[in-house]
Design a protein around this motif. Structure first.
Motif, PDB file in Angstrom:
ATOM      1  N   VAL A   8       0.844  -1.199   0.000  1.00  0.00           N
ATOM      2  CA  VAL A   8       0.000   0.000   0.000  1.00  0.00           C
ATOM      3  C   VAL A   8       0.878   1.248   0.000  1.00  0.00           C
ATOM      4  O   VAL A   8       0.655   2.195  -0.770  1.00  0.00           O
ATOM      5  N   ALA A   9       1.912   1.248   0.845  1.00  0.00           N
ATOM      6  CA  ALA A   9       2.802   2.408   0.963  1.00  0.00           C
ATOM      7  C   ALA A   9       3.515   2.702  -0.348  1.00  0.00           C
ATOM      8  O   ALA A   9       3.724   3.874  -0.708  1.00  0.00           O
ATOM      9  N   ALA A  10       3.897   1.651  -1.067  1.00  0.00           N
ATOM     10  CA  ALA A  10       4.583   1.855  -2.349  1.00  0.00           C
ATOM     11  C   ALA A  10       3.668   2.530  -3.362  1.00  0.00           C
ATOM     12  O   ALA A  10       4.096   3.421  -4.110  1.00  0.00           O
ATOM     13  N   ASP A  11       2.397   2.134  -3.390  1.00  0.00           N
ATOM     14  CA  ASP A  11       1.432   2.765  -4.292  1.00  0.00           C
ATOM     15  C   ASP A  11       1.238   4.243  -3.932  1.00  0.00           C
ATOM     16  O   ASP A  11       1.204   5.118  -4.800  1.00  0.00           O
ATOM     17  N   VAL A  12       1.090   4.491  -2.639  1.00  0.00           N
ATOM     18  CA  VAL A  12       0.894   5.860  -2.163  1.00  0.00           C
ATOM     19  C   VAL A  12       2.091   6.736  -2.527  1.00  0.00           C
ATOM     20  O   VAL A  12       1.940   7.854  -3.046  1.00  0.00           O
ATOM     21  N   LEU A  13       3.281   6.231  -2.286  1.00  0.00           N
ATOM     22  CA  LEU A  13       4.490   7.009  -2.566  1.00  0.00           C
ATOM     23  C   LEU A  13       4.628   7.316  -4.057  1.00  0.00           C
ATOM     24  O   LEU A  13       5.001   8.431  -4.431  1.00  0.00           O
ATOM     25  N   SER A  14       4.305   6.360  -4.898  1.00  0.00           N
ATOM     26  CA  SER A  14       4.392   6.570  -6.340  1.00  0.00           C
ATOM     27  C   SER A  14       3.476   7.702  -6.791  1.00  0.00           C
ATOM     28  O   SER A  14       3.878   8.582  -7.571  1.00  0.00           O
ATOM     29  N   VAL A  15       2.247   7.694  -6.295  1.00  0.00           N
ATOM     30  CA  VAL A  15       1.289   8.745  -6.655  1.00  0.00           C
ATOM     31  C   VAL A  15       1.742  10.097  -6.113  1.00  0.00           C
ATOM     32  O   VAL A  15       1.674  11.120  -6.808  1.00  0.00           O
ATOM     33  N   ALA A  16       2.214  10.122  -4.868  1.00  0.00           N
ATOM     34  CA  ALA A  16       2.635  11.379  -4.244  1.00  0.00           C
ATOM     35  C   ALA A  16       3.836  11.985  -4.968  1.00  0.00           C
ATOM     36  O   ALA A  16       3.881  13.200  -5.207  1.00  0.00           O
ATOM     37  N   ARG A  17       4.800  11.152  -5.308  1.00  0.00           N
ATOM     38  CA  ARG A  17       5.970  11.662  -6.035  1.00  0.00           C
ATOM     39  C   ARG A  17       5.565  12.269  -7.371  1.00  0.00           C
ATOM     40  O   ARG A  17       6.056  13.335  -7.756  1.00  0.00           O
ATOM     41  N   ALA A  18       4.667  11.592  -8.084  1.00  0.00           N
ATOM     42  CA  ALA A  18       4.201  12.112  -9.368  1.00  0.00           C
ATOM     43  C   ALA A  18       3.488  13.450  -9.190  1.00  0.00           C
ATOM     44  O   ALA A  18       3.667  14.383  -9.993  1.00  0.00           O
ATOM     45  N   ALA A  19       2.685  13.572  -8.127  1.00  0.00           N
ATOM     46  CA  ALA A  19       1.970  14.827  -7.862  1.00  0.00           C
ATOM     47  C   ALA A  19       2.940  15.951  -7.531  1.00  0.00           C
ATOM     48  O   ALA A  19       2.748  17.098  -7.951  1.00  0.00           O
ATOM     49  N   LEU A  20       3.986  15.634  -6.781  1.00  0.00           N
ATOM     50  CA  LEU A  20       4.978  16.653  -6.420  1.00  0.00           C
ATOM     51  C   LEU A  20       5.747  17.121  -7.649  1.00  0.00           C
ATOM     52  O   LEU A  20       6.000  18.310  -7.798  1.00  0.00           O
ATOM     53  N   VAL A  21       6.101  16.207  -8.520  1.00  0.00           N
ATOM     54  CA  VAL A  21       6.796  16.573  -9.764  1.00  0.00           C
ATOM     55  C   VAL A  21       5.885  17.436 -10.628  1.00  0.00           C
ATOM     56  O   VAL A  21       6.311  18.470 -11.180  1.00  0.00           O
ATOM     57  N   SER A  22       4.624  17.052 -10.744  1.00  0.00           N
ATOM     58  CA  SER A  22       3.682  17.808 -11.552  1.00  0.00           C
ATOM     59  C   SER A  22       3.465  19.209 -10.994  1.00  0.00           C
ATOM     60  O   SER A  22       3.412  20.202 -11.743  1.00  0.00           O
ATOM     61  N   ALA A  23       3.348  19.300  -9.654  1.00  0.00           N
ATOM     62  CA  ALA A  23       3.134  20.603  -9.025  1.00  0.00           C
ATOM     63  C   ALA A  23       4.328  21.518  -9.253  1.00  0.00           C
ATOM     64  O   ALA A  23       4.178  22.721  -9.492  1.00  0.00           O
ATOM     65  N   THR A  24       5.526  20.960  -9.194  1.00  0.00           N
ATOM     66  CA  THR A  24       6.737  21.752  -9.410  1.00  0.00           C
ATOM     67  C   THR A  24       6.817  22.274 -10.841  1.00  0.00           C
ATOM     68  O   THR A  24       7.134  23.435 -11.091  1.00  0.00           O
TER      69      THR A  24
END
Length: 212
Positions: free
Chosen positions: A193-209
């Motif tokens: 579960v944590a791996a899925d969450v981290l993948s989505v969060a990293r993508a969101a942070l890159v997109s926001a930047t």
């Protein structure tokens, strides 16, 4: 540059608190500045209100009174912790935010849902940039929640029927706001579960930047 605001939602016992902590640790390992917080609570005044709403007899407060208490706690949390941290460019991860109030108080008293949204628009005026809904069978979640022990079991004491209604409410909310919500299967191993969450969060942070 403002930071990213991430919330975790789900029924009691879904594992969202664990996942919020794991995400915070992983993003810090990535070198990001992260503030991990919770609701109700997160600031001194809001923590005092937390004790009022999460402890004691299930019928201690009416749904209307709960709504006002949660909104007051959220306003203090927003002013004293969330907004300053975001303005400082930090990523804020909160265990619950306004969606919990929409579902919990709106489910307990259906005629309150409009009032929840009206108060939110008037007093809070902010939604998370990204919301993880950790989804789980309500009976399993309730069993986990009751097994934790402690004094903050007032909502668990309302029983399984409320948990089933809340799960349905969270899923409906996620369908209405697919741009913000990511539904994660919480029945799997914690690390998966944590791996899925981290993948989505990293993508969101890159997109926001990149958007900024």
């Amino acid at each position: 540059m403002a930071g990213l605001f991430i919330s975790f939602e789900g029924i009691d016992g879904s594992g969202k608190s664990t996942q919020a902590k794991m995400l915070a640790e992983a993003l810090r390992d990535d070198g990001r500045k992260v503030v991990l917080t919770r609701e109700p609570g997160g600031s001194p005044g809001a923590e005092e209100i937390r004790a009022l709403v999460l402890e004691g007899d299930p019928d201690r407060w009416s749904a209307q009174t709960e709504l006002l208490l949660f909104t007051a706690a959220r306003r203090d949390h927003l002013e004293r912790l969330i907004d300053p941290a975001l303005s400082d460019g930090k990523t804020v991860i909160t265990d619950r935010f306004a969606d919990s109030t929409r579902i919990y108080q709106g489910t307990r008293s259906g005629d309150l849902r409009d009032m929840v949204d009206q108060l939110h628009d008037l007093v809070i005026g902010r939604e998370p940039d990204l919301t993880f809904l950790i989804d789980m069978d309500p009976d399993l979640g309730l069993s986990r929640a009751k097994g934790r022990g402690g004094t903050e079991e007032r909502f668990e004491d309302f029983g399984a029927d409320l948990q089933h209604k809340m799960r349905a409410g969270f899923l409906e909310l996620a369908q209405k706001h697919p741009d913000r919500f990511r539904v994660i299967d919480g029945t799997r191993e914690i690390d998966v579960v944590a791996a899925d969450v981290l993948s989505v969060a990293r993508a969101a942070l890159v997109s926001a930047t990149s958007d900024r």
